[in-house]
Design a protein around this motif. Structure first.
Motif, mmCIF file in Angstrom:
data_model
loop_
_atom_site.group_PDB
_atom_site.id
_atom_site.type_symbol
_atom_site.label_atom_id
_atom_site.label_comp_id
_atom_site.label_asym_id
_atom_site.label_seq_id
_atom_site.Cartn_x
_atom_site.Cartn_y
_atom_site.Cartn_z
ATOM 1 N N GLY A 294 1.122 -1.413 -0.142
ATOM 2 C CA GLY A 294 0.326 -0.221 0.229
ATOM 3 C C GLY A 294 1.044 1.274 -0.205
ATOM 4 N N VAL A 295 1.961 1.075 -0.144
ATOM 5 C CA VAL A 295 2.846 2.239 0.796
ATOM 6 C C VAL A 295 4.315 2.483 -0.885
ATOM 7 N N GLY A 296 5.246 1.211 -1.296
ATOM 8 C CA GLY A 296 5.637 0.854 -1.989
ATOM 9 C C GLY A 296 7.134 0.281 -1.383
ATOM 10 N N TYR A 297 8.521 0.367 -1.871
ATOM 11 C CA TYR A 297 9.420 -0.240 -2.101
ATOM 12 C C TYR A 297 10.523 0.904 -0.473
ATOM 13 N N LYS A 298 11.609 -0.029 0.328
ATOM 14 C CA LYS A 298 12.319 0.006 0.248
ATOM 15 C C LYS A 298 13.519 -1.076 0.275
#
Length: 232
Positions: free
Chosen positions: A221-225
């Motif tokens: 729901g947000v992205g990548y790290k």
């Protein structure tokens, strides 16, 4: 004297080749043309273009397969590949990025808009080259060197197309910081390049195929790290 930037134009329509060659040369680029994919594969290793404008629908070898084969050539790893095509379906765009394309433009091509995009691309490259104080990122068993656009894992060199390299370098500079797809698109492709958010997913998957699944985490729901391999 500064060498001219090189552009290879690949299209089976003579009128498009002539139009693009004329406009690019007027902007100061060194231009060569190819009328099909096979000719492009012969010419590119000799010409070593900075940018390749590549049609998708061509005889002998289509643009997608041509791009796939171009991306296997080490000398062309840093070349930007921009697809020019009359096809605008989402699956065609995704297929283009799957094989290593950097950008995707639909026909009819507007020369001024194309020149603006290519000029902006080289301006971004110049800006990046002037911001090279921290070119080397070493994390765990990875060594990511922006000065040479090389990535090593356990001292083994792993070839990455330019956008894949820039993506992992961007994430690795700030481990554990979560970036949304929109953040990544803005930093890697720029605000003047219009691509699908799904493009980020495609590039992340391709990076994971080459270096493993342990380095880039999906935050739902947000992205990548970027994380250390042994982090939970």
């Amino acid at each position: 004297m500064t060498a001219k930037q090189k552009v290879l134009v690949v299209d089976d329509e003579p009128d498009i080749l002539e139009m693009l060659k004329y406009n690019l040369e007027r902007e100061g680029y060194d231009v060569q043309t190819a009328s099909d994919g096979e000719m492009a594969l012969r010419l590119a290793p000799q010409f070593l273009p900075d940018v390749i404008l590549l049609d998708i629908m061509m005889p002998k070898l289509d643009g997608v397969e041509t791009c796939r084969q171009l991306r296997t050539q080490t000398d062309l790893a840093n070349a930007y590949i921009i697809f020019l095509t009359a096809r605008s379906e989402e699956y065609s765009e995704i297929a283009a990025f799957e094989v290593g394309a950097d950008d995707y433009l639909t026909k009819p091509i507007k020369p001024r808009a194309l020149m603006s995009r290519i000029n902006a691309l080289f301006r971004r490259e110049l800006k990046k080259s002037n911001q090279s104080a921290h070119d080397l990122v070493e994390i765990a068993d990875l060594k990511i060197d922006k000065s040479s656009y090389t990535l090593e894992k356990n001292s083994e060199l792993i070839a990455l197309p330019k956008k894949e390299f820039e993506l992992i370098y961007f994430l690795a500079q700030n481990p554990n910081k979560v970036y949304s797809r929109e953040d990544i698109l803005k930093h890697i492709w720029g605000q003047d390049v219009y691509v699908l958010a799904r493009t980020v997913d495609v590039h992340i998957r391709r990076i994971r195929e080459k270096i493993g699944d342990d380095y880039i985490r999906t935050v739902k729901g947000v992205g990548y790290k970027f994380v250390l391999p042994d982090e939970e």
